[in-house]
Scaffold this motif. Sequence first.
Motif, PDB file in Angstrom:
ATOM      1  N   LEU A 182      22.806   8.495   5.026  1.00 34.11           N
ATOM      2  CA  LEU A 182      21.518   8.348   4.338  1.00 34.11           C
ATOM      3  C   LEU A 182      20.795   7.090   4.808  1.00 34.11           C
ATOM      4  O   LEU A 182      19.578   7.114   5.032  1.00 34.11           O
ATOM      5  N   ALA A 183      21.527   5.999   4.960  1.00 30.76           N
ATOM      6  CA  ALA A 183      20.914   4.769   5.460  1.00 30.76           C
ATOM      7  C   ALA A 183      20.339   4.990   6.854  1.00 30.76           C
ATOM      8  O   ALA A 183      19.201   4.589   7.147  1.00 30.76           O
ATOM      9  N   ALA A 184      21.118   5.640   7.715  1.00 33.42           N
ATOM     10  CA  ALA A 184      20.648   5.914   9.074  1.00 33.42           C
ATOM     11  C   ALA A 184      19.449   6.854   9.068  1.00 33.42           C
ATOM     12  O   ALA A 184      18.518   6.709   9.872  1.00 33.42           O
ATOM     13  N   THR A 185      19.442   7.819   8.142  1.00 34.98           N
ATOM     14  CA  THR A 185      18.349   8.783   8.063  1.00 34.98           C
ATOM     15  C   THR A 185      17.049   8.120   7.645  1.00 34.98           C
ATOM     16  O   THR A 185      15.993   8.341   8.252  1.00 34.98           O
ATOM     17  N   TYR A 186      17.112   7.294   6.595  1.00 36.84           N
ATOM     18  CA  TYR A 186      15.897   6.608   6.147  1.00 36.84           C
ATOM     19  C   TYR A 186      15.331   5.726   7.262  1.00 36.84           C
ATOM     20  O   TYR A 186      14.116   5.721   7.511  1.00 36.84           O
ATOM     21  N   LEU A 187      16.188   5.000   7.950  1.00 40.06           N
ATOM     22  CA  LEU A 187      15.727   4.132   9.027  1.00 40.06           C
ATOM     23  C   LEU A 187      15.134   4.947  10.171  1.00 40.06           C
ATOM     24  O   LEU A 187      14.094   4.598  10.736  1.00 40.06           O
ATOM     25  N   SER A 188      15.794   6.046  10.521  1.00 38.94           N
ATOM     26  CA  SER A 188      15.295   6.898  11.603  1.00 38.94           C
ATOM     27  C   SER A 188      13.942   7.506  11.244  1.00 38.94           C
ATOM     28  O   SER A 188      13.027   7.545  12.088  1.00 38.94           O
TER      29      SER A 188
ATOM     30  N   LEU B 130      26.921   0.586  11.017  1.00 40.04           N
ATOM     31  CA  LEU B 130      25.738   0.887  11.816  1.00 40.04           C
ATOM     32  C   LEU B 130      25.245  -0.370  12.509  1.00 40.04           C
ATOM     33  O   LEU B 130      25.659  -1.481  12.187  1.00 40.04           O
ATOM     34  N   PHE B 131      24.339  -0.178  13.452  1.00 40.02           N
ATOM     35  CA  PHE B 131      23.693  -1.327  14.080  1.00 40.02           C
ATOM     36  C   PHE B 131      22.299  -0.938  14.542  1.00 40.02           C
ATOM     37  O   PHE B 131      21.987   0.240  14.744  1.00 40.02           O
ATOM     38  N   ILE B 132      21.457  -1.951  14.668  1.00 44.90           N
ATOM     39  CA  ILE B 132      20.117  -1.792  15.214  1.00 44.90           C
ATOM     40  C   ILE B 132      20.006  -2.703  16.421  1.00 44.90           C
ATOM     41  O   ILE B 132      20.395  -3.875  16.357  1.00 44.90           O
TER      42      ILE B 132
ATOM     43  N   ILE C 192      21.711  -6.005  15.351  1.00 43.09           N
ATOM     44  CA  ILE C 192      21.784  -6.358  13.929  1.00 43.09           C
ATOM     45  C   ILE C 192      22.809  -5.426  13.278  1.00 43.09           C
ATOM     46  O   ILE C 192      22.703  -4.203  13.383  1.00 43.09           O
ATOM     47  N   SER C 193      23.804  -5.988  12.633  1.00 44.79           N
ATOM     48  CA  SER C 193      24.850  -5.198  11.990  1.00 44.79           C
ATOM     49  C   SER C 193      24.384  -4.676  10.636  1.00 44.79           C
ATOM     50  O   SER C 193      23.691  -5.374   9.892  1.00 44.79           O
TER      51      SER C 193
ATOM     52  N   LEU D 294      11.733   6.262   9.466  1.00 48.51           N
ATOM     53  CA  LEU D 294      10.718   5.201   9.508  1.00 48.51           C
ATOM     54  C   LEU D 294      10.499   4.666  10.925  1.00 48.51           C
ATOM     55  O   LEU D 294       9.748   3.712  11.126  1.00 48.51           O
ATOM     56  N   GLY D 295      11.176   5.274  11.906  1.00 48.21           N
ATOM     57  CA  GLY D 295      10.950   4.893  13.297  1.00 48.21           C
ATOM     58  C   GLY D 295      11.917   3.877  13.855  1.00 48.21           C
ATOM     59  O   GLY D 295      11.736   3.409  14.982  1.00 48.21           O
ATOM     60  N   THR D 296      12.968   3.537  13.094  1.00 49.38           N
ATOM     61  CA  THR D 296      13.953   2.559  13.565  1.00 49.38           C
ATOM     62  C   THR D 296      15.196   3.285  14.066  1.00 49.38           C
ATOM     63  O   THR D 296      15.897   3.939  13.298  1.00 49.38           O
ATOM     64  N   THR D 297      15.451   3.193  15.359  1.00 48.38           N
ATOM     65  CA  THR D 297      16.629   3.837  15.931  1.00 48.38           C
ATOM     66  C   THR D 297      17.885   3.077  15.529  1.00 48.38           C
ATOM     67  O   THR D 297      17.972   1.865  15.722  1.00 48.38           O
ATOM     68  N   THR D 298      18.847   3.784  14.959  1.00 48.69           N
ATOM     69  CA  THR D 298      20.070   3.179  14.449  1.00 48.69           C
ATOM     70  C   THR D 298      21.264   3.742  15.194  1.00 48.69           C
ATOM     71  O   THR D 298      21.324   4.933  15.468  1.00 48.69           O
ATOM     72  N   GLY D 299      22.222   2.875  15.508  1.00 45.93           N
ATOM     73  CA  GLY D 299      23.420   3.311  16.204  1.00 45.93           C
ATOM     74  C   GLY D 299      24.620   3.368  15.285  1.00 45.93           C
ATOM     75  O   GLY D 299      24.702   2.631  14.294  1.00 45.93           O
TER      76      GLY D 299
END
Length: 235
Positions: A146-152, A173-175, A183-184, A154-159
Amino acid sequence: MSATVDVRQKSAFASDQEIERVRRATKARPPIGSPFDLSPEALDAMEARFDQLSSGEMCKASLSARRAATSGNLYYLKSHLAWAINYVRTCNEAGRIDLDDEKTQAAFTFMQMADHLFGRWEHHPLFSLISKSIVLEYPHAVTQLLAATYLSDLGTTTGFNNPADFSGQSPDLFINANPLETISLEVKAPQELQWPSPCPSPAALEDLLAKQIHKASKQITGEWGRSGFRRFVGK
């Protein structure tokens, strides 16, 4: 580039085409929005799909959930998904689904959330690292996705981190802040905030939050993550 590039510090180069290729493979796909079918055939199909994506863990968990229910354990949540599918099957067999019942609401939530997140992330190259966790460690895995989905969205690619790449605990996760720094991001799903535990008081919630933040500090890597944690806790 039409001339020599003078590089004096750490640098990295990437083409727009390569960046776009990676983004297509690693960002969340749009939601599918398929109808929520509760027929026996649909439940069997859902279980089979989850079993395939979790490398066989779903069917093993479902067998344990059925045994627990038969013995009278109505809250056997070792696998939230297995419990949910088995519970809805039981309702179908009884010929009645009570939408006002707390267990029914929880079962629907577990199933819909997993189906939604599988659909949005199963294409990811590292999804196999998470798919088993959705079956066996549902609260944490769903919180992570869910955290990765919200960030994605909003345009923020998350690893997603591969724990095998770390000698100790790793952040979930990381950005990529830039080509050389990350960023961890660490998520927590404490038992106290999981159904069917009662909702904690504001004071208990504040204490729980502080404890989880301090736990997460051991898994935050990189100067960006550490400096952000120090600012948050005031140290």
